[in-house]
Design an enzyme around this catalytic site. Structure first.
Site, PDB file in Angstrom:
ATOM      1  N   GLU A 137     -11.044  -1.416   5.604  1.00  0.00           N
ATOM      2  CA  GLU A 137     -10.119  -1.887   6.497  1.00  0.00           C
ATOM      3  C   GLU A 137     -11.007  -2.515   7.669  1.00  0.00           C
ATOM      4  O   GLU A 137     -10.579  -3.190   8.438  1.00  0.00           O
ATOM      5  CB  GLU A 137      -9.331  -0.873   7.236  1.00  0.00           C
ATOM      6  CG  GLU A 137      -7.865  -0.697   6.321  1.00  0.00           C
ATOM      7  CD  GLU A 137      -6.998   0.418   6.874  1.00  0.00           C
ATOM      8  OE1 GLU A 137      -7.595   1.419   7.400  1.00  0.00           O
ATOM      9  OE2 GLU A 137      -5.927   0.268   6.672  1.00  0.00           O
ATOM     10  N   SER A 179       4.162  -1.395   4.324  1.00  0.00           N
ATOM     11  CA  SER A 179       4.330  -2.788   4.981  1.00  0.00           C
ATOM     12  C   SER A 179       4.531  -3.650   3.527  1.00  0.00           C
ATOM     13  O   SER A 179       3.870  -3.831   2.389  1.00  0.00           O
ATOM     14  CB  SER A 179       3.016  -3.057   5.515  1.00  0.00           C
ATOM     15  OG  SER A 179       2.897  -2.367   6.802  1.00  0.00           O
ATOM     16  N   ASN A 199      -4.240   7.516  16.874  1.00  0.00           N
ATOM     17  CA  ASN A 199      -5.439   7.959  18.115  1.00  0.00           C
ATOM     18  C   ASN A 199      -5.891   9.390  17.978  1.00  0.00           C
ATOM     19  O   ASN A 199      -7.065   9.684  18.041  1.00  0.00           O
ATOM     20  CB  ASN A 199      -4.675   8.004  19.596  1.00  0.00           C
ATOM     21  CG  ASN A 199      -5.043   6.846  20.328  1.00  0.00           C
ATOM     22  OD1 ASN A 199      -5.823   5.947  19.646  1.00  0.00           O
ATOM     23  ND2 ASN A 199      -4.246   6.482  21.455  1.00  0.00           N
ATOM     24  N   GLU A 200      -4.927  10.422  17.696  1.00  0.00           N
ATOM     25  CA  GLU A 200      -5.494  11.684  17.652  1.00  0.00           C
ATOM     26  C   GLU A 200      -6.255  11.922  16.516  1.00  0.00           C
ATOM     27  O   GLU A 200      -7.107  12.763  16.535  1.00  0.00           O
ATOM     28  CB  GLU A 200      -4.113  12.756  17.463  1.00  0.00           C
ATOM     29  CG  GLU A 200      -2.959  12.747  19.060  1.00  0.00           C
ATOM     30  CD  GLU A 200      -2.380  11.292  19.253  1.00  0.00           C
ATOM     31  OE1 GLU A 200      -2.178  10.703  18.148  1.00  0.00           O
ATOM     32  OE2 GLU A 200      -2.128  10.946  20.243  1.00  0.00           O
ATOM     33  N   GLN A 216       0.603  -1.150  -0.143  1.00  0.00           N
ATOM     34  CA  GLN A 216      -0.112   0.036   0.000  1.00  0.00           C
ATOM     35  C   GLN A 216       0.720   1.225   0.124  1.00  0.00           C
ATOM     36  O   GLN A 216       1.442   1.597   0.933  1.00  0.00           O
ATOM     37  CB  GLN A 216      -0.977   0.056   1.323  1.00  0.00           C
ATOM     38  CG  GLN A 216      -1.781   1.318   1.418  1.00  0.00           C
ATOM     39  CD  GLN A 216      -2.746   1.191   2.699  1.00  0.00           C
ATOM     40  OE1 GLN A 216      -2.275   0.198   3.475  1.00  0.00           O
ATOM     41  NE2 GLN A 216      -3.680   2.003   2.406  1.00  0.00           N
ATOM     42  N   GLY A 217       1.004   2.070  -1.146  1.00  0.00           N
ATOM     43  CA  GLY A 217       1.890   3.315  -1.315  1.00  0.00           C
ATOM     44  C   GLY A 217       1.018   4.638  -0.953  1.00  0.00           C
ATOM     45  O   GLY A 217       0.676   5.049  -1.970  1.00  0.00           O
ATOM     46  N   TYR A 218       0.685   4.736   0.493  1.00  0.00           N
ATOM     47  CA  TYR A 218      -0.037   5.978   0.745  1.00  0.00           C
ATOM     48  C   TYR A 218       0.831   7.122   1.385  1.00  0.00           C
ATOM     49  O   TYR A 218       1.168   8.286   0.840  1.00  0.00           O
ATOM     50  CB  TYR A 218      -0.900   5.611   1.577  1.00  0.00           C
ATOM     51  CG  TYR A 218      -2.294   5.115   0.897  1.00  0.00           C
ATOM     52  CD1 TYR A 218      -2.394   4.861  -0.259  1.00  0.00           C
ATOM     53  CD2 TYR A 218      -3.576   5.340   1.741  1.00  0.00           C
ATOM     54  CE1 TYR A 218      -3.656   4.259  -0.854  1.00  0.00           C
ATOM     55  CE2 TYR A 218      -4.613   4.903   1.101  1.00  0.00           C
ATOM     56  CZ  TYR A 218      -4.872   4.257  -0.034  1.00  0.00           C
ATOM     57  OH  TYR A 218      -5.914   3.918  -0.536  1.00  0.00           O
ATOM     58  N   SER A 219       1.541   6.507   2.559  1.00  0.00           N
ATOM     59  CA  SER A 219       2.264   7.584   3.216  1.00  0.00           C
ATOM     60  C   SER A 219       3.423   8.025   2.533  1.00  0.00           C
ATOM     61  O   SER A 219       4.093   7.108   1.821  1.00  0.00           O
ATOM     62  CB  SER A 219       2.697   7.037   4.897  1.00  0.00           C
ATOM     63  OG  SER A 219       1.487   6.491   5.133  1.00  0.00           O
TER      64      SER A 219
END
Ligand SMILES: Cc1cc2nc3c(=O)[nH]c(=O)nc-3n(C[C@H](O)[C@H](O)[C@H](O)COP(=O)(O)OP(=O)(O)OC[C@H]3O[C@@H](n4cnc5c(N)ncnc54)[C@H](O)[C@@H]3O)c2cc1C
Lengths: 395, 386
Positions: free
Chosen positions: A259, A168, A379-380, A131-134
């Site tokens: 997801e 990942s 979380n934020e 998965q090439g997002y970030s």
């Protein structure tokens, strides 16, 4: 659920269990309960062969329709499958990015040619996807991506330049889906031009090519399951954009929406396994007599039951967005707490780098679970979303 | 397991919400708490007339034959509106007893006499839901004579009839029906920190009762009580969910209105994150409570039932305490005033956290099951002794 359904489902449960017990043996036995993330000495090659074994048994894509090669299992059966899979020691799946994220998005947005080309490889456990997002400059703020995509007028191919990170399993995958920003020449033809979420495209890109470099990153766990991925004039066919050009953001978000779902119940079965290891250790090493640890262990057990209750409540029809919006925060923090509890139960022993195969995974759990409150929306970010979308608090 | 409410359940919840929004307003609650000792007799009468007190009784006993889920939905609204009626003590808690009695001809008569009236019947358990064996019954000629004390009986000051635990001459523990106006019974009302509920010290001195006053005893009582505790704890947790949800609502609404630094304070992330955590508590505990109720109605008993009750209490207690505490904080100075409502919910949440056992006691009882040698007798004893 009527009696007949219950009978069918119990028969299904027995079928899963029997298959698992007769196949997760021999050379695959070493994979029992191995979770991909943070597992030392993890044999990815063997894990892939295991996925192919699963595929041969018809246990991949079980919720997919027959048209796509699945067995159209009901939600209840998918839950049963995941529960039995884990309780029989089924290892963490490295094919999940393809099977549970990309495939449903392909079914929704893919062209007939794309579906015919990619779904069978995913189903067979032969093709693995990353998965090439970030990117280094775009994490929580995914819309800040800078990876560029243009079309080579000579060949009609897509050409990609940029960098992805925390990717990942890229080192074990043959393909990656890349969220990229179309360059000026392409973007003119694309809707949403100029807007922050506009002008994007989701591309299906082969990883094994000269324009792509994958560099594993050593994680907090000491192991390497995620990577940096560099694109330097990387290429993919002109037809391999998933969904409309320029609307990549919408497609990317649809994919993230996949997801959730039945696999989270499988995840809970794995949590149950981990909790049981900790309870067993506490009984053995005397931690079970510590009144404060008893409180925390009981609270963890009850919390896990509640995660299950909540998954059932939020998978029902007509679930409100408000109900669903708390899930990620709840499970990830429960699991992170469990990791800390594992170390407390290990106690003095926990300060040593353990090699005992029974105990080592508990230390790894402590480290691995730090990721849960970071990926898939920190979380934020989760709290921002709950406050703004579910509670209507202003930006 | 289907956790989606059916139409009838949705209607019960909605009509209760609408009714209580009109008939248990902040002004009414305050008036009852400050002027009328914490019991709204008019509202109680209405609650009984609408059939809410008999929803979960079997149809043979004149009830609606519905389940714990329906009681849960009503309890949630009772909590959200701080209704000053003994719904928990006089409806929820006795329901398993009424159900048990409805199984026999003679018991059915008792249920018809007590449960179907608008009489307030309260079991003389401890705050934490245990039955004390210290009161004694002796036989004197043809009648039973009861002596004992039952301190801090929840809703005791509103009770018309007490169902009191006492030890029979044979040594077995029994529940006895004792009208509040019986000669020798004294009820000393106690002011509560919550104000929206009543409490009382109850004592009996040489109270004469007929043999038929013994409603249940011995092993039957022992197993009834284990089930009753789980049953009641789940509805109590629902009340906590209602309290937490309302506290969250109040906090969010107030912060959307209140302007500082030129904008609504709800736009500050520190407050958003507190509100989001309150939401997590509310929705996770609601899931815990609903699934417990659904499982109970589907026949969960014993250990399974106990674990569901513990789950509901564990989640809902934390959620209610957290939400009510933060509700005050998010209100700033007005949160510290008598005039604004947050303190009413804060008080109710604190009081509820002590009823039927604290989370620590529930978790310890769970720890016994998870970590110790199986000794089922010892477990119940541990919880009852607490
Ligand atoms: C184990 C693991 C596997 C991953 N796998 C993949 C993968 O396969 N593919 C992929 O594309 N990505 C993957 N990721 C990346 C993951 O999606 C990002 O790490 C995540 O989105 C957070 O982005 P970031 O790391 O840049 O943190 P940042 O966004 O830089 O966050 C830093 C801190 O700032 C906080 N923050 C940021 N914005 C806000 C805000 N608006 N309000 C309040 N706080 C804020 C964050 O919560 C965090 O605490 C993976 C991550 C992990 C840990």
């Amino acid at each position: 659920m009527n009696v007949q359904e219950i009978e069918i489902n119990e028969a299904f449960r027995a079928e899963v269990r029997e298959w698992m017990n007769s196949h997760l043996t021999g050379r695959f036995a070493s994979l029992k309960h191995a979770s991909g993330l943070g597992a030392e000495g993890y044999d990815a090659q063997l894990a892939k062969e295991w996925e192919q074994e699963l595929a041969k048994g018809g246990w991949t894509g079980i919720g997919w329709s027959a048209e796509h090669g699945g067995r159209a299992a009901t939600l209840a059966q998918q839950v049963i499958f995941h529960e039995e899979y884990v309780s029989c020691g089924g290892p963490g799946r490295i094919g999940h990015i393809g099977e549970t994220l990309l495939a449903p998005t392909l079914m929704h947005y893919g062209t007939p040619e794309q579906k015919a080309r990619f779904l069978p490889g995913i189903l067979a456990g032969k093709d693995y996807w990353a998965q090439g997002y970030s990117e280094p400059g775009a994490g929580s703020d995914l819309a800040g991506i800078r990876t560029r995509a243009r079309i080579d007028p000579a060949t009609g191919e897509w050409v990609i330049d940029g960098q992805k990170v925390w990717t990942s399993w890229a080192h074990e995958s043959g393909w990656i889906f890349v969220l990229a920003r179309c360059d000026e020449t392409v973007v003119q033809a694309a809707p949403g031009n100029g807007a922050r979420h506009g002008g994007m495209v989701l591309l299906l890109v082969p990883l094994h090519q000269p324009g792509v470099e994958v560099r594993p990153i050593r994680q907090i766990t000491g192991t390497s399951e995620f990577n940096e991925v560099f694109f330097d004039g990387a290429r993919t066919e002109g037809s391999l954009h998933l969904g409309p050009v320029g609307d990549g953001w919408k497609v990317a978000m649809y994919l993230l929406g996949c997801e959730r779902g039945a696999s989270t119940l499988g995840q809970q079965a794995h949590f149950r396994y981990e909790l049981n290891l900790i309870l067993e250790l506490a009984r053995k090493n005397g931690a079970a007599r510590d009144p404060l640890l008893r409180q925390r262990l009981a609270k963890a057990a009850l919390g896990l039951q509640t995660l299950r209750s909540h998954a059932l409540r939020s998978s029902g029809e007509g679930t409100s967005q408000r109900v669903a919006s708390v899930s990620k925060y709840a499970w990830s923090n429960w699991h992170r707490d469990l990791g800390e509890l594992a170390m407390e139960v290990l106690g003095e022993q926990g300060e040593l780098a353990l090699s005992d195969p029974e105990l080592r995974p508990l230390q790894q759990l402590w480290l691995v679970s730090r990721a849960d409150t970071i990926y898939a929306g920190t979380n934020e970010i989760q709290m921002n979303l709950m406050a703004e979308r579910a509670l209507g608090m202003p930006r | 397991m289907d956790l989606v409410l059916n139409d009838e359940q949705r209607m019960i919840a909605e009509s209760a919400a609408v009714f209580l929004a009109e008939n248990s307003t902040s002004a009414q609650v305050r008036e009852v708490a400050e002027e009328r000792g914490g019991f709204d007799r008019v509202l109680w009468q209405q609650v009984c007339e609408m059939g809410w007190s008999t929803v979960a009784l079997p149809e043979v006993a004149g009830g609606m034959g519905l389940g714990l889920m329906e009681l849960v939905l009503l309890s949630e609204q009772m909590g959200a509106h701080l209704a000053c009626v003994p719904f928990f003590d006089a409806v929820v808690v006795p329901t398993p007893l009424w159900r048990h009695l409805s199984e026999s001809e003679s018991g059915l008569a008792v249920v018809e006499r007590l449960a179907q009236s608008s009489k307030v019947c309260v079991i003389g358990m401890t705050v934490r839901g245990a039955l004390s064996a210290s009161a004694r019954v002796v036989v004197d000629g043809g009648s039973l004579v009861l002596d004992g004390q039952w301190p801090q009986v929840g809703s005791g000051a509103a009770a018309d009839v007490f169902i009191l635990p006492a030890t029979l001459p044979c040594g077995s523990l029994a529940l006895l029906e004792v009208p509040a106006d019986s000669e020798g019974v004294s009820v000393q009302a106690l002011a509560t920190v919550d104000g929206t509920r009543t409490s009382a010290n109850v004592s009996a001195a040489q109270v004469k009762l007929a043999g038929s006053a013994v409603l249940v005893n011995g092993d039957a009582l022992h197993s009834l009580w284990a089930e009753l505790r789980s049953f009641a704890a789940i509805a109590l947790a629902a009340e906590q969910v209602g309290v937490a949800d309302c506290a969250l609502d109040m906090a969010v609404n107030y912060t959307k209105e209140r302007v500082q630094f030129g904008k609504a304070v709800a736009s500050f992330q520190g407050l958003k994150h507190k509100a989001a955590q309150m939401l997590v508590g509310v929705e996770m505990s609601r899931s815990a409570v609903y699934s417990a109720a659904v499982a109970a109605d589907a026949g969960a008993v014993g250990d399974e039932f106990f674990m569901l009750a513990a789950q509901a209490r564990s989640e809902a207690t934390d959620a209610a305490l957290f939400a009510t505490r933060e509700c005050i904080q998010l209100h700033g100075g007005v949160g510290f005033t008598w005039e604004f409502d947050p303190h009413l919910y804060f008080r109710r949440a604190q009081t509820l956290s002590q009823r039927m056992g604290t989370v620590e006691q529930w978790r310890e009882a769970v720890a016994v099951r998870l970590l110790d040698q199986p000794e089922p007798q010892a477990e119940t004893a541990a919880l009852e002794a607490a």
